[in-house]
Design a protein around this motif. Structure first.
Motif, PDB file in Angstrom:
ATOM      1  N   LEU A  70     -13.345   0.382   7.399  1.00 21.23           N
ATOM      2  CA  LEU A  70     -13.121   1.300   6.293  1.00 21.23           C
ATOM      3  C   LEU A  70     -11.717   1.897   6.480  1.00 21.23           C
ATOM      4  CD1 LEU A  70     -14.781   2.298   3.852  1.00 21.23           C
ATOM      5  CD2 LEU A  70     -15.379   4.298   5.201  1.00 21.23           C
ATOM      6  N   PRO A  71     -10.685   1.070   6.281  1.00 20.02           N
ATOM      7  CA  PRO A  71      -9.309   1.493   6.601  1.00 20.02           C
ATOM      8  C   PRO A  71      -8.801   2.587   5.657  1.00 20.02           C
ATOM      9  CG  PRO A  71      -9.293  -0.624   5.487  1.00 20.02           C
ATOM     10  CD  PRO A  71     -10.738  -0.287   5.742  1.00 20.02           C
ATOM     11  N   SER A  72      -8.116   3.551   6.204  1.00 19.91           N
ATOM     12  CA  SER A  72      -7.566   4.643   5.400  1.00 19.91           C
ATOM     13  C   SER A  72      -6.506   4.146   4.435  1.00 19.91           C
ATOM     14  CB  SER A  72      -6.991   5.716   6.317  1.00 19.91           C
ATOM     15  OG  SER A  72      -6.002   5.154   7.177  1.00 19.91           O
ATOM     16  N   SER A  73      -5.787   3.089   4.815  1.00 18.37           N
ATOM     17  CA  SER A  73      -4.731   2.564   3.940  1.00 18.37           C
ATOM     18  C   SER A  73      -5.308   2.031   2.628  1.00 18.37           C
ATOM     19  CB  SER A  73      -3.956   1.460   4.661  1.00 18.37           C
ATOM     20  OG  SER A  73      -4.844   0.420   5.065  1.00 18.37           O
ATOM     21  N   ALA A  74      -6.489   1.439   2.714  1.00 17.30           N
ATOM     22  CA  ALA A  74      -7.108   0.886   1.506  1.00 17.30           C
ATOM     23  C   ALA A  74      -7.643   1.967   0.588  1.00 17.30           C
ATOM     24  CB  ALA A  74      -8.229  -0.069   1.887  1.00 17.30           C
ATOM     25  N   LEU A  75      -7.842   3.175   1.137  1.00 11.65           N
ATOM     26  CA  LEU A  75      -8.398   4.276   0.338  1.00 11.65           C
ATOM     27  C   LEU A  75      -7.355   5.307  -0.042  1.00 11.65           C
ATOM     28  CD1 LEU A  75     -11.637   4.767   2.443  1.00 11.65           C
ATOM     29  CD2 LEU A  75     -11.566   3.966   0.079  1.00 11.65           C
ATOM     30  N   SER A  76      -6.112   5.067   0.359  1.00 17.85           N
ATOM     31  CA  SER A  76      -5.074   6.085   0.160  1.00 17.85           C
ATOM     32  C   SER A  76      -4.803   6.380  -1.315  1.00 17.85           C
ATOM     33  CB  SER A  76      -3.774   5.638   0.848  1.00 17.85           C
ATOM     34  OG  SER A  76      -3.342   4.392   0.315  1.00 17.85           O
ATOM     35  N   ARG A  77      -4.978   5.386  -2.186  1.00 14.80           N
ATOM     36  CA  ARG A  77      -4.692   5.623  -3.610  1.00 14.80           C
ATOM     37  C   ARG A  77      -5.768   6.474  -4.277  1.00 14.80           C
ATOM     38  NH1 ARG A  77      -6.431   1.885  -7.487  1.00 14.80           N
ATOM     39  NH2 ARG A  77      -4.333   1.876  -8.384  1.00 14.80           N
ATOM     40  N   TYR A  78      -6.928   6.631  -3.628  1.00 16.16           N
ATOM     41  CA  TYR A  78      -8.016   7.426  -4.193  1.00 16.16           C
ATOM     42  C   TYR A  78      -8.053   8.797  -3.499  1.00 16.16           C
ATOM     43  CZ  TYR A  78      -9.216   2.589  -5.332  1.00 16.16           C
ATOM     44  OH  TYR A  78      -9.167   1.288  -5.747  1.00 16.16           O
ATOM     45  N   HIS A  79      -6.980   9.503  -3.566  1.00 18.55           N
ATOM     46  CA  HIS A  79      -6.819  10.743  -2.803  1.00 18.55           C
ATOM     47  C   HIS A  79      -7.653  11.893  -3.339  1.00 18.55           C
ATOM     48  CE1 HIS A  79      -4.165  12.115  -6.052  1.00 18.55           C
ATOM     49  NE2 HIS A  79      -3.694  10.880  -6.050  1.00 18.55           N
ATOM     50  N   GLN A  80      -8.303  11.718  -4.514  1.00 17.61           N
ATOM     51  CA  GLN A  80      -9.141  12.792  -5.069  1.00 17.61           C
ATOM     52  C   GLN A  80     -10.624  12.640  -4.712  1.00 17.61           C
ATOM     53  OE1 GLN A  80      -8.412  13.852  -9.205  1.00 17.61           O
ATOM     54  NE2 GLN A  80      -6.415  12.839  -9.172  1.00 17.61           N
TER      55      GLN A  80
END
Length: 903
Positions: A70-80
Motif C-alpha cells: 500500500l505505497p504512499s506514492s500511489a495514494l499521494s494524489r488522493y490527499h483528501q
C-alpha cells in the motif's frame, strides 16, 4: 439481544405488509464506482492502487483485491482521503509515509492481510487516526507501535495470535474508547497487562473467544472507566466466572456479555463479586444452563436487562428471580426446551412475582407444560409479552388463560404460531390496556361472534392473518371500536356479503388486510363507515365479477366509502374490466397495485381522480396501449411505475405518448430496458419499447387536426341532413310561426285592397267534404275564401260567376286530386281562365294543394300547370301524419299571404 430480536421482528412484519418488494439483479463490476466522493474498488482483482480516480475523493475502498503493498506514492494524489479500507488483501507492511501523504486520514482498515512486524515507525505519523483495524493478521509488536496514536478511539487487533493483552509499557492511547482483543491466544490476564491504558478513556473491552485460565488480582483496575466487557465464547466455567466478577468489583462496569462461556450452572455465589457495581445489563445466553440456584441473582440489585436465551432450563421456580427487582427487560427466548426423552419444562405459579418492574418479557420459541391462572402473577409493570412460536398446550384461549395479567398494564401480546385453535368468550377480558395482539399463523377456525374480544377497550391492532378459517358476522367487532389496524389475510373468508357489514363499528380503522381469502362476493357497502381507512389490502382474491358490466345490477363500486385511502392493493384478482367510476373520489391515493390481472382496454377517465398517486403497479396484465386519455392524470405526479411484462402494441396510436413521457419523466421505471417489450406489429416484435421510433409519428402530426376537422364537418353535415329529413317540417313550422308573429301573414302588395276575397278555392265535387273540414275553419283567421256553391250570385250564369269571382280573389287555390284532373269544367274553363288572368295581370297567385301524389307530367297534361312555374312556398302536400296538420295550416297561411308580384 432479546429486545433487538423483538424490534427486528416488528420491523420485518411492517416491511412485509407495507413495503413494496424490489429486486435488483447483481451485475459484475468491471471498474471502480464513484459516488458522493467515495470510490468503491472492491472485488476487481487489483494488484496496484488505481491512479485514474478523481483527486477529490474522501473515501476509498480497496478491500477484496490482490494488493501486496500500500505505497504512499500511489495514494499521494488522493490527499483528501479520511477513510481507507484495504482489508482482505496480501499487504505485508504499513508504509511509514502513508499518514504523511494522507494528512486527513482518520479511518484505516487493514484486516485480513499479512502484516507481521508492527513497529513504532510505521504509525508514528498517524496522529489524526481515530480508527485502526488490524484484525486477522500475524502481528508481532516491536517497541511501542501505538505510542503516537493519541487521537485513536477504536483499535481492533483481534485474531492475531497475540499471547498477551499488553500492547505497550508506557501510558498511551489517551482517547481510546474501544479495544478489541478477541480471538487471540491470551490465557492469562496479568495485573499490569492494561497499565498502558491507565490514563485512557477506555469504555468498551472485548475479550471474546480467549483461552483464559487465570485472572491475576487487579488486572482490570488500571481501566478506571471500563463500562462494557464482552467475554463471549471464552470458556470460563463457574470458578473462573466468580473470579472475573471479583476482579470487576472495583470497576464502573455497566454491561457484561457472557454468551457461550460454558457456564453450566449458576450458584448463589457466582455473581457475588458484582454486588458493589452498578451493572445494568447482562447476557448469559447460549450457555446450556439447566437450573439456577435460589437467589443466584440477589447481588445484581441494579440489573435492568437480562438475557437467558438459548439455555436448557427445566423449570422456572418462584425463587429463581429473587433480587431482580430493578429488572425491566428479560429475554427467555429458547430457554425452555423439550427433549425427546424428557417431559415438558414447567413454569411454576408465581415464578415471576419478584420482577415487579419488568416491562418487557420475551419468551419466544419455548416449550412448557401450560399457562395457569397464576403463571404471570406479580408482573405489575409488564407492557410487552411475547410467546410466539412456543408450545404450551394452548388450543383454546379462555378467560382464565391470561387472568394472571389482570394487574399488569400490558400493551402488546404476541401469540404468533402458538397452536391456538379457538378463542373463547372473554378470552382477553382481563387485558383492559392491551393495544396490540398478534395471533397469526395459528389454527383458529371459528365464527367470530364478537364477545371473544370483550374487554379490549383500548385495542388498536389485531393480527389474525394466516389462520385456518375465520367466519365474520355483523357483530364480530362490536367490542373493538378503537381498532386502527385489522389483519385478516389468508383466512379463507369466502364471503363478506353481510348486512350490516362487520366493519361498520370500526370508525377509527386505518389499516385493513383481507388479502389471500378467495373473496368473490362482497357488497357495495362493505366499507361504509371506514372514512379514515388509509391502507386496504385486497390482493389475491377473486373479485373480477364485481367490476364487470354484465354483473347483475351493474358493477359493484365497493371503494366509494373510503375517500382517505392512501394504499390500495388489488393485484391477482382476475380483473379484466374496471368501471369508469371504480376509483372515483380517491383523491388521496398514493399507491395503487393492479398487477397480475387480465386488464387490456381501460376506459378513458378511469384514473381522473388519482392525481396524487406516487406508485402505480400494472405489471403482468394484457395492456397493449398506454394513452394520455387514460393514464395522463395518474402519471402526473408519479414517482415509481411498474407496467412491465405487458404485450405492448408499438404503434403511434398506442404508445407514442407513453414513449414521449418516458423520455422526459423523472419517475423511476424499473426494468425499463429489459421487461418493456413490444408484441405487435411484427416490425417491433420482441424489441424493447425504448427503441420505438417516434419520427414517423411526428410526420403524421399535421394531419391530425385536418382529420379531426374533416370528421367533425362530415358528422355535422350528416346529422343536419338527417335532422332536416326527419324533422325539417317541424323546423319550418316553428320558423314560419316565429316570422309571421313578428311580420304578419301578408306581404305588402300595392293595390291588394281591391280584392274582396283572399282565395278562390278550386276543387272537385268529390273533395268538398275535405275542403269543408280543413279549409273552412281557416276563414276569418284571418282569411276569407270564395266557394262556388256558397258565394256565387244567384241568377247569374255559372261561367260568368267564375270569371267575375276569380277577379275578386288575391289567390287561386287548387285542391289537386285525381278527381279534379277528371273534372271537365275545371279542366276546360276554370283552369284556363285562371291561367289567363295570371298571365294577363302578371299575377303570381296560384296555390296548389296536393291530396294525391300527382306526377308533374300528368299535372301539365290535365291542368297545363307545372310545379316549376310556381313559388315553392305555394306548393303544399297534405300530410299523412296527423301531428303535421298544424304545420300544413301554417304553411298554407304563409302561401296565402305571399305577394302576387311576379319576381
Amino acid at each position: 439481544h432479546g429486545r433487538g430480536k423483538m424490534i427486528l421482528f416488528l420491523v420485518i412484519v411492517e416491511v412485509a405488509f407495507f413495503t413494496p418488494e424490489v429486486c435488483h439483479a447483481d451485475q459484475k463490476k468491471t471498474h471502480c464506482e464513484i459516488k458522493n466522493r467515495k470510490a468503491d474498488c472492491t472485488h476487481l482483482k487489483l494488484q496496484n492502487v488505481p491512479s485514474y480516480l478523481p483527486e477529490n475523493i474522501t473515501a476509498l475502498d480497496l478491500s477484496h483485491n490482490q494488493l501486496k503493498t500500500l505505497p504512499s506514492s500511489a495514494l499521494s494524489r488522493y490527499h483528501q482521503l479520511y477513510y481507507l479500507d484495504a482489508g482482505f488483501n496480501s499487504i505485508q507492511a504499513i508504509d511509514p509515509q502513508l499518514c504523511l501523504t494522507l494528512p486527513q486520514l482518520q479511518v484505516l482498515k487493514l484486516y485480513h492481510n499479512e502484516v507481521h512486524v508492527l513497529t513504532e515507525a510505521m504509525l508514528q505519523n498517524c496522529t489524526h487516526l481515530t480508527e485502526l483495524y488490524l484484525a486477522s493478521n500475524r502481528l508481532k509488536l516491536k517497541g511501542e507501535p501505538f505510542k503516537c496514536l493519541q487521537s485513536l478511539k477504536r483499535l481492533d487487533v483481534s485474531r492475531n495470535d497475540l499471547t498477551s493483552a499488553k500492547l505497550g509499557t508506557h501510558p498511551q492511547l489517551l482517547n481510546l474508547e474501544e479495544l478489541i482483543l478477541s480471538g487471540n491466544a491470551i490465557s492469562v490476564l496479568k495485573a499490569d497487562d492494561f497499565s498502558y491504558l491507565s490514563n485512557a478513556s477506555l469504555k468498551i473491552l472485548k475479550l471474546s473467544a480467549l483461552p483464559l485460565k487465570k485472572f491475576e488480582p487487579g488486572c482490570f483496575q488500571c481501566i478506571g472507566r471500563l463500562s462494557v466487557l464482552v467475554m463471549d465464547g471464552s470458556k470460563l466455567g463457574h470458578p473462573l466466572m466468580a473470579k472475573l466478577c471479583s476482579e470487576l468489583s472495583e470497576t464502573k462496569i455497566r454491561s457484561l456479555s457472557l454468551q457461550d462461556t460454558s457456564l453450566l450452572t449458576l450458584l448463589n455465589t457466582t455473581f457475588k463479586g458484582l454486588q458493589s457495581t452498578n451493572l445494568t445489563s447482562m447476557d448469559l445466553s447460549k450457555n446450556e444452563i439447566p437450573a439456577v440456584q435460589r437467589s443466584s441473582f440477589q447481588w445484581l440489585h441494579s440489573l435492568e436487562n437480562l438475557s437467558l436465551a438459548e439455555n436448557n432450563f427445566k423449570r422456572f421456580t418462584k425463587d429463581m428471580f429473587i433480587g431482580l427487582g430493578s429488572l425491566k427487560f428479560l429475554n427467555l427466548t429458547k430457554s425452555l426446551k423439550k427433549h425427546k426423552s424428557s417431559s415438558y419444562p414447567v413454569i411454576d405459579d408465581f415464578a415471576f412475582q419478584n420482577l415487579l418492574n419488568l416491562e418487557f418479557l420475551a419468551m419466544e420459541s419455548n416449550a412448557f407444560r401450560e399457562i395457569t391462572g397464576n403463571t404471570f402473577t406479580g408482573l405489575k409493570s409488564l407492557k410487552y409479552l411475547s410467546l410466539s412460536h412456543s408450545y404450551f398446550n394452548l388450543k383454546t384461549v379462555t378467560n382464565v388463560t391470561f387472568s394472571s395479567l389482570a394487574q399488569s398494564p400490558l400493551k402488546i401480546l404476541d401469540l404468533t404460531k402458538t397452536g391456538i385453535s379457538y378463542l373463547d368468550v372473554g378470552a382477553f377480558f382481563w387485558l383492559r390496556n392491551l393495544s396490540k395482539v398478534y395471533m397469526g399463523q395459528n389454527k383458529i377456525s371459528q365464527v367470530l361472534g364478537g364477545r371473544e374480544f370483550e374487554g379490549l377497550n383500548n385495542i388498536e391492532e389485531i393480527f389474525l392473518s394466516y389462520n385456518k378459517k375465520i367466519t365474520l358476522t355483523p357483530s364480530s367487532f362490536n367490542y373493538t371500536r378503537t381498532l386502527r389496524t385489522l389483519m385478516l389475510g389468508s383466512n379463507l373468508i369466502d364471503s363478506l356479503d353481510l348486512h350490516p357489514c362487520p366493519f361498520q363499528p370500526l370508525g377509527n380503522l386505518t389499516v385493513l388486510d383481507l388479502s389471500n381469502n378467495n373473496l368473490a362476493n362482497i357488497n357495495a357497502g362493505l366499507f361504509s363507515g371506514l372514512h379514515d381507512l388509509k391502507i386496504l389490502k385486497l390482493q389475491h382474491n377473486n373479485l373480477a365479477r364485481l367490476w364487470k358490466k354484465a354483473n347483475p345490477g351493474g358493477p359493484v363500486l365497493f371503494l366509494k366509502d373510503v375517500p382517505q385511502l392512501e394504499v390500495l392493493q388489488l393485484d391477482s384478482n382476475g380483473f379484466d374490466e374496471i368501471p369508469v367510476d371504480g376509483f372515483k373520489g380517491l383523491f388521496h391515493l398514493l399507491e395503487l397495485d393492479l398487477g397480475l390481472n387480465y386488464l387490456n382496454v381501460l376506459p378513458d377517465n378511469v384514473f381522473n381522480d388519482l392525481t396524487s398517486v406516487r406508485v402505480l403497479k400494472l405489471q403482468k396484465n394484457f395492456i397493449t396501449s398506454v394513452k394520455e386519455t387514460v393514464f395522463g392524470p395518474v402519471f402526473r405526479n408519479l414517482s415509481v411505475l411498474h407496467i412491465e411484462k405487458n404485450p405492448f402494441d408499438c404503434t403511434c396510436d398506442s404508445v407514442l405518448w407513453f414513449v414521449n413521457w418516458l423520455n422526459v419523466t423523472n419517475a423511476s421505471v424499473p426494468q425499463l430496458s429489459s421487461q418493456y417489450v413490444c408484441n405487435t406489429p411484427p416490425k417491433y416484435y420482441n424489441s424493447s419499447l425504448v427503441l420505438f421510433d417516434t419520427s414517423p409519428c411526428q410526420d403524421q402530426a399535421p394531419f391530425k387536426p385536418m382529420f379531426v376537422t374533416t370528421s367533425s364537418f362530415l358528422l355535422t353535415f350528416m346529422a343536419m341532413a338527417l335532422l332536416i329529413h326527419f324533422q325539417g317540417w317541424r323546423i319550418q313550422f316553428f320558423w314560419n310561426v316565429l316570422g309571421n308573429r313578428i311580420l304578419g301573414y301578408k306581404e305588402v302588395d300595392l293595390g291588394e285592397n281591391r280584392f274582396e276575397y283572399d282565395a278562390y278555392i278550386v276543387h272537385a265535387q268529390e273533395d268538398w267534404e275535405w275542403v269543408e273540414r280543413n279549409l273552412t275553419p281557416l276563414e276569418e283567421n284571418p282569411f276569407t275564401f270564395c266557394f262556388e256553391d256558397r258565394d256565387f250570385l244567384p241568377g247569374t250564369p255559372h261561367l260568368e260567376n267564375i270569371v267575375e269571382t276569380i277577379r275578386q280573389c288575391r289567390k287561386i287555390v287548387f285542391v289537386v286530386t285525381e278527381a279534379l284532373l277528371k273534372d271537365p269544367l275545371c279542366r276546360r274553363f276554370t283552369v284556363h281562365h285562371a291561367l289567363h288572368q295570371v298571365i294577363e295581370e302578371s299575377r303570381d297567385s296560384i296555390v296548389l294543394i296536393f291530396l294525391d301524389d300527382i306526377p308533374d307530367h300528368k299535372l301539365n297534361h290535365c291542368l297545363y300547370i307545372r310545379r316549376g312555374m310556381l313559388n315553392s312556398r305555394c306548393i303544399l302536400n297534405w300530410p299523412l301524419q296527423r301531428t303535421r296538420i298544424p304545420a300544413f295550416h301554417q304553411h298554407l297561411k304563409v302561401a296565402l299571404g305571399l305577394s302576387n308580384r311576379v319576381h
